[in-house]
Write a protein that holds these residues in place. Structure first.
Motif, short mmCIF file in Angstrom:
data_model
loop_
_atom_site.label_atom_id
_atom_site.label_comp_id
_atom_site.label_asym_id
_atom_site.label_seq_id
_atom_site.Cartn_x
_atom_site.Cartn_y
_atom_site.Cartn_z
N ALA A 44 0.79 -1.23 0.00
CA ALA A 44 0.00 0.00 0.00
C ALA A 44 0.82 1.28 0.00
N ALA A 45 2.07 1.23 -0.40
CA ALA A 45 2.85 2.47 -0.48
C ALA A 45 2.22 3.40 -1.51
N ALA A 46 2.33 4.69 -1.27
CA ALA A 46 1.82 5.66 -2.24
C ALA A 46 2.58 5.46 -3.55
N THR A 47 1.85 5.45 -4.63
CA THR A 47 2.43 5.18 -5.95
C THR A 47 2.51 6.47 -6.76
N ASN A 48 3.55 6.55 -7.59
CA ASN A 48 3.72 7.65 -8.52
C ASN A 48 3.88 8.99 -7.81
N ASN A 49 4.66 8.99 -6.72
CA ASN A 49 4.89 10.24 -5.99
C ASN A 49 6.37 10.62 -5.93
N SER A 50 7.22 9.90 -6.66
CA SER A 50 8.66 10.14 -6.71
C SER A 50 9.35 10.02 -5.37
N LYS A 51 8.76 9.23 -4.46
CA LYS A 51 9.36 9.00 -3.14
C LYS A 51 9.48 7.51 -2.90
N GLY A 52 10.65 7.04 -2.62
CA GLY A 52 10.84 5.66 -2.20
C GLY A 52 10.38 4.63 -3.20
N VAL A 53 9.41 3.82 -2.81
CA VAL A 53 8.95 2.69 -3.61
C VAL A 53 7.52 2.91 -4.07
N ALA A 54 7.12 2.13 -5.05
CA ALA A 54 5.73 2.10 -5.49
C ALA A 54 5.15 0.76 -5.07
N SER A 55 3.92 0.77 -4.63
CA SER A 55 3.31 -0.47 -4.16
C SER A 55 2.80 -1.31 -5.32
N VAL A 56 2.47 -2.56 -5.01
CA VAL A 56 1.87 -3.42 -6.02
C VAL A 56 0.42 -3.06 -6.24
N GLY A 57 -0.19 -2.39 -5.30
CA GLY A 57 -1.56 -1.90 -5.45
C GLY A 57 -1.51 -0.43 -5.79
N TYR A 58 -2.44 0.03 -6.58
CA TYR A 58 -2.47 1.45 -6.93
C TYR A 58 -3.58 2.12 -6.15
N ASN A 59 -3.23 3.20 -5.47
CA ASN A 59 -4.21 3.95 -4.67
C ASN A 59 -4.87 3.04 -3.63
N THR A 60 -4.06 2.20 -3.03
CA THR A 60 -4.55 1.22 -2.06
C THR A 60 -4.66 1.84 -0.68
N GLN A 61 -5.72 1.52 0.01
CA GLN A 61 -5.88 1.96 1.40
C GLN A 61 -5.54 0.79 2.31
N PHE A 62 -4.99 1.11 3.47
CA PHE A 62 -4.75 0.06 4.45
C PHE A 62 -5.06 0.60 5.84
#
Length: 177
Positions: A44-62
């Protein structure tokens, strides 16, 4: 609102951000590294924000739910029920052991049948070919580890009860370690 009152009458005060069963409060944060935190960052990492990693889920809530003190999972069952009752679609259990428990199986079945949640659990890291719970319960998705070459990781538990494998070595996450 976060106001010190159980406004939604769910038995938890201000649990908008999840629940900490260890401290019985609404701040499920810890400075301890854990498999659960690592998996959350992968999923659930934030995706497409140029920080760290991208998650396997897009716009995922946890929903963070703290059930352990270090490696000692003390409130695992309560955490599963809480997540199911709060409407989580997927419940991650990054813990387990070799002992079967009818009560634990009933908790998994409750989340699955009564709340329509998918319970996912780690197959374990002892390189054993024996049932590991909660992963081995019928209504739990058991995940074993493979390496980047799609071979079984040397440490992962294995057997007919494993449902799926995923890369479990050299994975980046949001956790600082």
């Amino acid at each position: 609102p976060i106001n010190g009152i159980d406004d939604d009458n769910d038995g938890y005060i201000d649990n908008y951000y999840g629940w900490d069963f260890m401290d019985n409060d609404n701040t499920p944060e810890t400075d301890e590294s854990s498999h659960g935190i690592h998996v959350s960052g992968i999923a659930a990492a934030a995706t497409n924000n140029s920080k760290g990693v991208a998650s396997v889920g897009y716009n995922t809530q946890f929903m963070p739910i703290r059930v352990a003190n270090g490696s000692a999972v003390i409130y695992g069952y309560e955490g599963i029920v809480y997540a199911a009752d709060m409407g989580c679609d997927i419940i991650n259990c990054s813990w387990g052991g070799f002992g079967y428990s009818k009560f634990e199986e009933d908790v998994i079945n409750y989340a699955t049948y009564n709340k329509d949640a998918l319970v996912v659990a780690a197959a374990g890291n002892q390189n054993e070919n024996q049932l590991y719970y909660p992963a081995a319960y019928e209504n739990c998705l058991a995940v074993a580890s493979i390496n980047y070459l799609d071979n079984k990781s040397s440490f992962t538990n294995h057997g007919y009860w494993v449902d799926i494998s995923a890369t479990g070595e050299g994975i980046f996450s949001t956790w600082k370690d």
